[in-house]
Each structure stands twice: as C-alpha cells, then as structure tokens.
Design an enzyme around this catalytic site. Sequence first.
Site, PDB file in Angstrom:
ATOM      1  N   VAL A  46       0.986  -1.274  -0.126  1.00  0.00           N
ATOM      2  CA  VAL A  46      -0.471   0.276   0.316  1.00  0.00           C
ATOM      3  C   VAL A  46       0.558   1.651   0.176  1.00  0.00           C
ATOM      4  O   VAL A  46       2.016   1.366   0.505  1.00  0.00           O
ATOM      5  CB  VAL A  46      -1.222  -0.089   1.078  1.00  0.00           C
ATOM      6  CG1 VAL A  46      -2.122  -0.930   1.303  1.00  0.00           C
ATOM      7  CG2 VAL A  46      -0.290   0.317   2.758  1.00  0.00           C
ATOM      8  N   SER A  47       0.691   2.145  -0.217  1.00  0.00           N
ATOM      9  CA  SER A  47       1.434   3.746  -0.164  1.00  0.00           C
ATOM     10  C   SER A  47       1.323   4.017   0.537  1.00  0.00           C
ATOM     11  O   SER A  47       2.363   5.143   1.570  1.00  0.00           O
ATOM     12  CB  SER A  47       0.662   4.514  -1.774  1.00  0.00           C
ATOM     13  OG  SER A  47       0.563   3.723  -2.861  1.00  0.00           O
ATOM     14  N   ALA A  48       0.810   4.097   1.887  1.00  0.00           N
ATOM     15  CA  ALA A  48       1.003   5.566   2.701  1.00  0.00           C
ATOM     16  C   ALA A  48       0.680   4.235   4.371  1.00  0.00           C
ATOM     17  O   ALA A  48      -0.566   3.047   4.004  1.00  0.00           O
ATOM     18  CB  ALA A  48      -0.038   6.832   3.030  1.00  0.00           C
TER      19      ALA A  48
ATOM     20  N   GLN B  60      -3.161   2.735   4.902  1.00  0.00           N
ATOM     21  CA  GLN B  60      -3.741   2.297   4.415  1.00  0.00           C
ATOM     22  C   GLN B  60      -3.140   1.110   5.146  1.00  0.00           C
ATOM     23  O   GLN B  60      -4.040  -0.193   4.366  1.00  0.00           O
ATOM     24  CB  GLN B  60      -3.510   2.074   2.642  1.00  0.00           C
ATOM     25  CG  GLN B  60      -3.904   3.660   1.933  1.00  0.00           C
ATOM     26  CD  GLN B  60      -3.308   3.683   0.576  1.00  0.00           C
ATOM     27  OE1 GLN B  60      -2.310   3.512   0.395  1.00  0.00           O
ATOM     28  NE2 GLN B  60      -3.534   3.849  -0.052  1.00  0.00           N
TER      29      GLN B  60
ATOM     30  N   GLU C 210      -0.703   8.979  -7.260  1.00  0.00           N
ATOM     31  CA  GLU C 210       0.756   8.651  -7.010  1.00  0.00           C
ATOM     32  C   GLU C 210       1.681   9.139  -6.682  1.00  0.00           C
ATOM     33  O   GLU C 210       2.775   9.713  -5.667  1.00  0.00           O
ATOM     34  CB  GLU C 210       0.922   7.221  -7.140  1.00  0.00           C
ATOM     35  CG  GLU C 210       1.920   6.548  -7.119  1.00  0.00           C
ATOM     36  CD  GLU C 210       1.190   5.468  -5.105  1.00  0.00           C
ATOM     37  OE1 GLU C 210       1.919   5.764  -4.765  1.00  0.00           O
ATOM     38  OE2 GLU C 210       0.227   4.624  -6.160  1.00  0.00           O
TER      39      GLU C 210
END
Length: 208
Positions: free
Chosen positions: A68-70, A73, A175
Amino acid sequence: MARLVPIGVAAQELGVHPMTLRRWETEGRIDPPLRTQGGRRRYDLAKLRAIAPHKAPSTRSTIAYARVSASGQKDDLVRQVALLESYCAANGWAYEVISDVGSGLNYHKRGLKTLVSRICSGEVGRLVLSHKDRLLRFGSELVFSLCEHFGVEVIIINASEDSTFEEDLANDVIEIVTVFSARLYGSRSDENKQVMERLQEVAKELSP
C-alpha cells in the site's frame, strides 16, 4: 552460501540434459564447475540460473507480495494479505508474504529489494500479486521480465479486472501527488505548505 549440486541435479533443475551442461562448459557459456576430490562436477545453481532460463521447479518458494502507498492504508494492506494467503492456501502452496508500505514510485522499498534479490538468486518459483500495480506503479514490466528470465511463474489474482484509461491516469496522478506531498510535508515555508494543501485537494478530487 552457494548451493553446489552434481550434474544430474543441476540438469534436472534447469530442465536440460546433462550433456547440455557439458556443452555449455566447452563453449564457455558457463564457468567450469568445481570438482570433488574424486573429480566429480559440482555446479553452483544460482550462477546457472542467472544465464539459463528455465521452468520453475516446485521445490522453489512461492512468494506473495502486497503493498500500500501510505501508513493510513494499513487496513487495506491487511485485506490484501488475507486475499493472498487465502489464494495460496486454496491452491495448496507453501508460501510466504512480503509486504511494503510505500509509494509505487519508490524502487528502494525493503520488501521489493528483497523480492528482486531472491528472484535473481533463483530461490523463487512463483510470485503472487492481488493486482499488477501492487508491485510498482511504473516499472513492473521490468520485474516481470526478470521473472520470465529466471523461470518464475507470475500470478495476478485480479488480472481480469481491467481498469479504464481514465482510472489508470487518475491513480497515476494520485501516486505522484502523494510522493510530492510527502516531500513537502514538514517544511516551514508557507508557500510549500500551500502547494502541499492544493496537491492534497487535487488528490481527493481525483480519488475514485
């Protein structure tokens, strides 16, 4: 430590005849194998796999990769891992999960570097992803090429869920916005803070 095996085992792992290994040695395509005191050949499997694409033997690892990006999340990461584990278990595979929290534009994530290193060392026989973009936002094809070269089977569980061009573009922009927002975060410059706030607003507007 290098795994040294006799010629029969090396040939079986690579899916070739033992005579093929002897021919490659004569042609200079592979380094001369080590020899036992009795003169028997012993091959370094990792080095052979680096130059000889082959089918993935069932003895190699199945790795499920989640990202996941962050940090916000984390719940999504838990669901993603649960999906991967259920899929692997349903197929009867012994597996391990490697996960990352970080941008899909970041090529230096610890989990991703570990995954690539193990693919190149010949340890991985199967890579399982929930979606293609969980690997990288840009550049995933390079990793897939490595998988093809080293005989790693790639399984994307939700590969049939094709997104539209607009959805792909929006996700790419989000993103990029996330990355630049993180770089500006914490700056004491009022101008930078205003830019960050505007970027975050744009990301919310684009979010599906």
